[in-house]
Design a protein around this motif. Sequence first.
Motif, PDB file in Angstrom:
ATOM      1  N   CYS A  60       0.272  -1.147  -9.000  1.00 58.75           N
ATOM      2  CA  CYS A  60      -0.298  -1.982  -7.937  1.00 58.75           C
ATOM      3  C   CYS A  60      -1.794  -1.723  -7.777  1.00 58.75           C
ATOM      4  N   PRO A  61      -2.578  -1.890  -8.836  1.00 58.35           N
ATOM      5  CA  PRO A  61      -4.007  -1.582  -8.702  1.00 58.35           C
ATOM      6  C   PRO A  61      -4.731  -2.456  -7.678  1.00 58.35           C
ATOM      7  N   SER A  62      -4.362  -3.715  -7.562  1.00 60.33           N
ATOM      8  CA  SER A  62      -5.026  -4.593  -6.596  1.00 60.33           C
ATOM      9  C   SER A  62      -4.699  -4.178  -5.164  1.00 60.33           C
ATOM     10  N   ALA A  63      -3.420  -3.893  -4.890  1.00 56.87           N
ATOM     11  CA  ALA A  63      -3.027  -3.450  -3.545  1.00 56.87           C
ATOM     12  C   ALA A  63      -3.661  -2.099  -3.222  1.00 56.87           C
ATOM     13  N   THR A  64      -3.727  -1.216  -4.212  1.00 56.34           N
ATOM     14  CA  THR A  64      -4.350   0.089  -4.020  1.00 56.34           C
ATOM     15  C   THR A  64      -5.814  -0.075  -3.626  1.00 56.34           C
ATOM     16  N   GLN A  65      -6.495  -0.978  -4.281  1.00 54.62           N
ATOM     17  CA  GLN A  65      -7.903  -1.246  -3.971  1.00 54.62           C
ATOM     18  C   GLN A  65      -8.040  -1.963  -2.628  1.00 54.62           C
ATOM     19  N   LEU A  66      -7.186  -2.941  -2.373  1.00 56.02           N
ATOM     20  CA  LEU A  66      -7.234  -3.704  -1.119  1.00 56.02           C
ATOM     21  C   LEU A  66      -7.112  -2.790   0.096  1.00 56.02           C
ATOM     22  N   PHE A  67      -6.211  -1.814   0.018  1.00 54.26           N
ATOM     23  CA  PHE A  67      -5.979  -0.915   1.144  1.00 54.26           C
ATOM     24  C   PHE A  67      -6.812   0.363   1.061  1.00 54.26           C
ATOM     25  N   LYS A  68      -7.744   0.411   0.107  1.00 49.57           N
ATOM     26  CA  LYS A  68      -8.681   1.524  -0.037  1.00 49.57           C
ATOM     27  C   LYS A  68      -7.985   2.881  -0.170  1.00 49.57           C
ATOM     28  N   VAL A  69      -6.966   2.921  -1.005  1.00 49.32           N
ATOM     29  CA  VAL A  69      -6.216   4.150  -1.243  1.00 49.32           C
ATOM     30  C   VAL A  69      -6.941   4.965  -2.312  1.00 49.32           C
ATOM     31  N   GLY A  70      -7.325   6.192  -1.963  1.00 45.45           N
ATOM     32  CA  GLY A  70      -8.060   7.033  -2.889  1.00 45.45           C
ATOM     33  C   GLY A  70      -7.261   8.204  -3.428  1.00 45.45           C
ATOM     34  N   GLN A  71      -6.134   8.510  -2.775  1.00 47.93           N
ATOM     35  CA  GLN A  71      -5.278   9.602  -3.254  1.00 47.93           C
ATOM     36  C   GLN A  71      -3.838   9.312  -2.848  1.00 47.93           C
ATOM     37  N   VAL A  72      -2.916  10.004  -3.495  1.00 44.40           N
ATOM     38  CA  VAL A  72      -1.501   9.850  -3.166  1.00 44.40           C
ATOM     39  C   VAL A  72      -0.944  11.199  -2.737  1.00 44.40           C
ATOM     40  N   PRO A  73       0.028  11.199  -1.840  1.00 44.37           N
ATOM     41  CA  PRO A  73       0.526  10.039  -1.114  1.00 44.37           C
ATOM     42  C   PRO A  73      -0.438   9.607  -0.014  1.00 44.37           C
ATOM     43  N   THR A  74      -0.432   8.311   0.250  1.00 41.42           N
ATOM     44  CA  THR A  74      -1.159   7.736   1.379  1.00 41.42           C
ATOM     45  C   THR A  74      -0.217   6.787   2.105  1.00 41.42           C
ATOM     46  N   LEU A  75      -0.179   6.915   3.428  1.00 40.64           N
ATOM     47  CA  LEU A  75       0.568   5.986   4.268  1.00 40.64           C
ATOM     48  C   LEU A  75      -0.426   5.040   4.913  1.00 40.64           C
ATOM     49  N   VAL A  76      -0.109   3.751   4.888  1.00 40.44           N
ATOM     50  CA  VAL A  76      -0.961   2.736   5.496  1.00 40.44           C
ATOM     51  C   VAL A  76      -0.138   2.037   6.579  1.00 40.44           C
ATOM     52  N   ALA A  77      -0.652   2.049   7.806  1.00 39.22           N
ATOM     53  CA  ALA A  77       0.010   1.361   8.922  1.00 39.22           C
ATOM     54  C   ALA A  77      -0.655   0.005   9.118  1.00 39.22           C
ATOM     55  N   ILE A  78       0.180  -1.034   9.270  1.00 37.01           N
ATOM     56  CA  ILE A  78      -0.324  -2.402   9.411  1.00 37.01           C
ATOM     57  C   ILE A  78       0.428  -3.077  10.546  1.00 37.01           C
ATOM     58  N   LYS A  79      -0.321  -3.703  11.436  1.00 35.68           N
ATOM     59  CA  LYS A  79       0.293  -4.460  12.535  1.00 35.68           C
ATOM     60  C   LYS A  79      -0.408  -5.806  12.634  1.00 35.68           C
TER      61      LYS A  79
END
Length: 109
Positions: A60-79
Motif C-alpha cells: 500500500c505505498p500510496s496509502a502509506t504516503q497519503l497518511f504520512k506513515v514513516g515507520q511501522v507499526p503506526t496506528l492512524v485514527a480517522i473520524k
Amino acid sequence: MKAITDSTAVADVMQASTPVVVKFEARWCQPCKAMTPTLEAIEKELEGKVTFFKADVEHCPSATQLFKVGQVPTLVAIKDGVVTSLKTGAAPKQEILKWLDLALPGARD
C-alpha cells in the motif's frame, strides 16, 4: 481487521460511517505482529463503534504516503474522513485505549 489495499483505502477508510483505526504494518515487523492480538481484542470490544483496518506498507505505498506513515507499526485514527491522530510504535492495550480516547473522543462510549 479487514485488510486494505491502495485501491480500497480511500473508499473504505475515508467514507466509513464509524470512526476508523488503520494499523500500518509489515510482514517482517515483529512489533507489528505482537500488537495484532491486542488490536483484535480492542476491535471486539468496540464492535460497531470503531472500524479497524490493516495495511501492509509494502503493498500500500500510496496509502502509506497519503497518511504520512514513516515507520511501522503506526496506528492512524480517522473520524469523518479526517485524520485525527497517529501513534507510532508498539504499545500495550491500556496505552492504545488512552490514545483512542484522545484521538477519537466519545468513540468508546
